[in-house]
Design a protein around this motif. Structure first.
Motif, PDB file in Angstrom:
ATOM      1  N   THR A  50     -13.012  -6.217  -2.119  1.00 49.90           N
ATOM      2  CA  THR A  50     -11.839  -5.906  -2.918  1.00 49.90           C
ATOM      3  C   THR A  50     -11.717  -4.396  -2.990  1.00 49.90           C
ATOM      4  O   THR A  50     -12.646  -3.707  -3.432  1.00 49.90           O
ATOM      5  N   VAL A  51     -10.588  -3.885  -2.517  1.00 54.52           N
ATOM      6  CA  VAL A  51     -10.345  -2.446  -2.444  1.00 54.52           C
ATOM      7  C   VAL A  51      -9.296  -2.079  -3.493  1.00 54.52           C
ATOM      8  O   VAL A  51      -8.260  -2.748  -3.598  1.00 54.52           O
ATOM      9  N   VAL A  52      -9.565  -1.031  -4.245  1.00 56.08           N
ATOM     10  CA  VAL A  52      -8.620  -0.548  -5.252  1.00 56.08           C
ATOM     11  C   VAL A  52      -8.237   0.886  -4.917  1.00 56.08           C
ATOM     12  O   VAL A  52      -9.105   1.751  -4.760  1.00 56.08           O
ATOM     13  N   ASP A  53      -6.933   1.128  -4.797  1.00 53.55           N
ATOM     14  CA  ASP A  53      -6.404   2.473  -4.558  1.00 53.55           C
ATOM     15  C   ASP A  53      -5.937   3.018  -5.909  1.00 53.55           C
ATOM     16  O   ASP A  53      -4.979   2.517  -6.500  1.00 53.55           O
ATOM     17  N   LEU A  54      -6.614   4.047  -6.387  1.00 53.93           N
ATOM     18  CA  LEU A  54      -6.294   4.651  -7.676  1.00 53.93           C
ATOM     19  C   LEU A  54      -5.264   5.755  -7.485  1.00 53.93           C
ATOM     20  O   LEU A  54      -5.509   6.720  -6.763  1.00 53.93           O
ATOM     21  N   GLY A  55      -4.111   5.637  -8.142  1.00 56.36           N
ATOM     22  CA  GLY A  55      -3.048   6.620  -7.956  1.00 56.36           C
ATOM     23  C   GLY A  55      -2.478   6.498  -6.558  1.00 56.36           C
ATOM     24  O   GLY A  55      -2.481   7.455  -5.785  1.00 56.36           O
ATOM     25  N   SER A  56      -1.968   5.306  -6.239  1.00 57.17           N
ATOM     26  CA  SER A  56      -1.659   4.956  -4.851  1.00 57.17           C
ATOM     27  C   SER A  56      -0.422   5.616  -4.277  1.00 57.17           C
ATOM     28  O   SER A  56      -0.191   5.549  -3.066  1.00 57.17           O
ATOM     29  N   GLY A  57       0.396   6.264  -5.113  1.00 57.61           N
ATOM     30  CA  GLY A  57       1.583   6.930  -4.586  1.00 57.61           C
ATOM     31  C   GLY A  57       2.469   5.960  -3.838  1.00 57.61           C
ATOM     32  O   GLY A  57       2.768   4.866  -4.317  1.00 57.61           O
ATOM     33  N   THR A  58       2.888   6.340  -2.643  1.00 56.75           N
ATOM     34  CA  THR A  58       3.756   5.454  -1.857  1.00 56.75           C
ATOM     35  C   THR A  58       2.961   4.518  -0.946  1.00 56.75           C
ATOM     36  O   THR A  58       3.528   3.862  -0.088  1.00 56.75           O
ATOM     37  N   GLY A  59       1.638   4.474  -1.134  1.00 57.51           N
ATOM     38  CA  GLY A  59       0.867   3.374  -0.592  1.00 57.51           C
ATOM     39  C   GLY A  59       0.112   3.549   0.696  1.00 57.51           C
ATOM     40  O   GLY A  59      -0.441   2.575   1.211  1.00 57.51           O
ATOM     41  N   LEU A  61      -2.855   4.755   1.604  1.00 58.38           N
ATOM     42  CA  LEU A  61      -4.257   4.340   1.635  1.00 58.38           C
ATOM     43  C   LEU A  61      -4.395   2.844   1.396  1.00 58.38           C
ATOM     44  O   LEU A  61      -5.189   2.165   2.057  1.00 58.38           O
ATOM     45  N   ALA A  62      -3.636   2.312   0.443  1.00 51.51           N
ATOM     46  CA  ALA A  62      -3.688   0.873   0.176  1.00 51.51           C
ATOM     47  C   ALA A  62      -3.256   0.077   1.406  1.00 51.51           C
ATOM     48  O   ALA A  62      -3.905  -0.918   1.780  1.00 51.51           O
ATOM     49  N   LEU A  63      -2.180   0.508   2.055  1.00 51.66           N
ATOM     50  CA  LEU A  63      -1.680  -0.211   3.221  1.00 51.66           C
ATOM     51  C   LEU A  63      -2.627  -0.081   4.406  1.00 51.66           C
ATOM     52  O   LEU A  63      -2.824  -1.037   5.162  1.00 51.66           O
ATOM     53  N   GLY A  64      -3.211   1.104   4.557  1.00 43.88           N
ATOM     54  CA  GLY A  64      -4.196   1.267   5.621  1.00 43.88           C
ATOM     55  C   GLY A  64      -5.405   0.373   5.407  1.00 43.88           C
ATOM     56  O   GLY A  64      -5.894  -0.284   6.341  1.00 43.88           O
ATOM     57  N   ALA A  65      -5.897   0.321   4.167  1.00 46.05           N
ATOM     58  CA  ALA A  65      -7.032  -0.546   3.860  1.00 46.05           C
ATOM     59  C   ALA A  65      -6.680  -2.007   4.115  1.00 46.05           C
ATOM     60  O   ALA A  65      -7.519  -2.790   4.599  1.00 46.05           O
ATOM     61  N   ALA A  66      -5.438  -2.394   3.820  1.00 43.08           N
ATOM     62  CA  ALA A  66      -5.007  -3.780   4.003  1.00 43.08           C
ATOM     63  C   ALA A  66      -4.947  -4.195   5.470  1.00 43.08           C
ATOM     64  O   ALA A  66      -4.858  -5.387   5.774  1.00 43.08           O
ATOM     65  N   CYS A  67      -4.997  -3.218   6.360  1.00 42.79           N
ATOM     66  CA  CYS A  67      -5.009  -3.498   7.801  1.00 42.79           C
ATOM     67  C   CYS A  67      -6.419  -3.681   8.347  1.00 42.79           C
ATOM     68  O   CYS A  67      -6.584  -3.982   9.540  1.00 42.79           O
ATOM     69  N   LEU A  68      -7.439  -3.488   7.502  1.00 39.91           N
ATOM     70  CA  LEU A  68      -8.814  -3.420   7.999  1.00 39.91           C
ATOM     71  C   LEU A  68      -9.716  -4.520   7.446  1.00 39.91           C
ATOM     72  O   LEU A  68     -10.917  -4.326   7.268  1.00 39.91           O
ATOM     73  N   GLY A  69      -9.131  -5.667   7.154  1.00 40.26           N
ATOM     74  CA  GLY A  69      -9.914  -6.852   6.858  1.00 40.26           C
ATOM     75  C   GLY A  69     -10.480  -7.017   5.463  1.00 40.26           C
ATOM     76  O   GLY A  69     -11.486  -7.711   5.304  1.00 40.26           O
ATOM     77  N   VAL A  73      -6.505  -6.175  -1.809  1.00 43.75           N
ATOM     78  CA  VAL A  73      -6.200  -4.769  -2.067  1.00 43.75           C
ATOM     79  C   VAL A  73      -5.325  -4.692  -3.315  1.00 43.75           C
ATOM     80  O   VAL A  73      -4.297  -5.369  -3.408  1.00 43.75           O
ATOM     81  N   VAL A  74      -5.749  -3.854  -4.250  1.00 44.31           N
ATOM     82  CA  VAL A  74      -4.995  -3.601  -5.475  1.00 44.31           C
ATOM     83  C   VAL A  74      -4.630  -2.122  -5.500  1.00 44.31           C
ATOM     84  O   VAL A  74      -5.497  -1.259  -5.256  1.00 44.31           O
ATOM     85  N   ALA A  75      -3.369  -1.819  -5.779  1.00 46.45           N
ATOM     86  CA  ALA A  75      -2.902  -0.430  -5.831  1.00 46.45           C
ATOM     87  C   ALA A  75      -2.369  -0.133  -7.222  1.00 46.45           C
ATOM     88  O   ALA A  75      -1.507  -0.852  -7.713  1.00 46.45           O
ATOM     89  N   LEU A  76      -2.875   0.925  -7.837  1.00 52.04           N
ATOM     90  CA  LEU A  76      -2.468   1.320  -9.185  1.00 52.04           C
ATOM     91  C   LEU A  76      -1.733   2.651  -9.138  1.00 52.04           C
ATOM     92  O   LEU A  76      -2.257   3.638  -8.597  1.00 52.04           O
ATOM     93  N   GLU A  77      -0.530   2.687  -9.706  1.00 50.51           N
ATOM     94  CA  GLU A  77       0.293   3.899  -9.680  1.00 50.51           C
ATOM     95  C   GLU A  77       1.157   3.940 -10.930  1.00 50.51           C
ATOM     96  O   GLU A  77       1.767   2.934 -11.316  1.00 50.51           O
ATOM     97  N   ARG A  78       1.247   5.109 -11.562  1.00 52.45           N
ATOM     98  CA  ARG A  78       2.001   5.231 -12.810  1.00 52.45           C
ATOM     99  C   ARG A  78       3.497   5.468 -12.606  1.00 52.45           C
ATOM    100  O   ARG A  78       4.295   5.196 -13.495  1.00 52.45           O
ATOM    101  N   ASP A  79       3.895   5.990 -11.451  1.00 54.22           N
ATOM    102  CA  ASP A  79       5.287   6.345 -11.193  1.00 54.22           C
ATOM    103  C   ASP A  79       6.043   5.139 -10.640  1.00 54.22           C
ATOM    104  O   ASP A  79       5.762   4.677  -9.529  1.00 54.22           O
ATOM    105  N   PRO A  80       7.025   4.601 -11.383  1.00 57.26           N
ATOM    106  CA  PRO A  80       7.733   3.403 -10.916  1.00 57.26           C
ATOM    107  C   PRO A  80       8.496   3.615  -9.610  1.00 57.26           C
ATOM    108  O   PRO A  80       8.616   2.691  -8.801  1.00 57.26           O
ATOM    109  N   GLU A  81       9.015   4.830  -9.386  1.00 58.21           N
ATOM    110  CA  GLU A  81       9.736   5.087  -8.141  1.00 58.21           C
ATOM    111  C   GLU A  81       8.783   5.050  -6.947  1.00 58.21           C
ATOM    112  O   GLU A  81       9.134   4.557  -5.870  1.00 58.21           O
ATOM    113  N   ALA A  82       7.582   5.575  -7.138  1.00 62.44           N
ATOM    114  CA  ALA A  82       6.589   5.529  -6.065  1.00 62.44           C
ATOM    115  C   ALA A  82       6.189   4.088  -5.764  1.00 62.44           C
ATOM    116  O   ALA A  82       6.022   3.706  -4.600  1.00 62.44           O
TER     117      ALA A  82
END
Length: 205
Positions: A50-59, A61-69, A73-82
């Protein structure tokens, strides 16, 4: 997936539409993200985890991790637009594992302490009065992660090693990367600049 293939896939990720200087919303370039995550994959820290991206922005690192098995993957980001842009980026990248996009403060996240792999490109603290902005991200990693991969200002190795040692962790890998960033704020004096940074792997006890 090899590093170059991952980099090409991540080139589809769009950056911030209206970046905030106060939040240090700079994109993680695809080549750096791919390098960073390739190291994590080679260490066995992504596949089945289970991979967690802290402050994931537009994603990226989270998306890259999701490509690697990973298992999840959980992505946490405070900015709703991001977060909205990250969801659009997921459709562009189409990773084999779906990402759970959560809006919230990554430094106060109610995450389980179950040996997560944390990835993050936190603020470097470059803005006035923001020194140590990356510390809360490391603090969260120390609480929930088995291992973490974080990006920091190039001169931060002593700080990260000291923080890790004080919080039950050990820096096992540290390598320099260069963030090639386009002009995006009025105070930038060049169309493109290269920012030296440090990628760090910490094993947490």
């Amino acid at each position: 997936m090899d590093r170059r293939t991952l980099e090409r896939r991540l080139e589809a990720v769009a950056g911030f539409e209206d970046p905030s200087a106060a939040l240090e919303q700079y994109p993680t370039p695809p080549d750096v993200a791919a390098h960073f995550l390739h190291v994590a994959a080679m260490q066995g820290d992504l596949a089945g985890r289970t991979v967690v991206d802290l402050g994931s922005g537009t994603g990226v690192l989270a998306l890259g991790a999701a490509c690697l098995g990973p298992e999840r993957v959980v992505a946490l980001e405070r900015d709703p637009e991001a977060v909205a842009t990250a969801r659009e980026n997921e459709a562009r990248v189409d990773p084999p594992v779906a990402v759970d996009w959560l809006r919230g403060d990554a430094t106060r996240a109610p995450l389980p302490d179950d040996g997560l792999t944390v990835v993050a490109n936190p603020p470097f603290g470059a803005q006035d009065g923001a020194s140590g902005a990356d510390r809360p991200f490391l603090a969260t990693a120390s609480r929930v992660a088995r291992v973490s991969y974080t990006l920091h200002n190039a001169g931060s190795r002593d700080f990260v090693e000291s923080f890790a040692a004080d919080n039950g962790g050990t820096v096992t890998h540290a390598f320099r990367v260069a963030l090639a960033l386009d002009r995006q704020f009025p105070f930038h004096d060049a169309d493109r600049r290269e920012v030296p940074a440090l990628a760090v792997r910490v094993s947490w006890n």
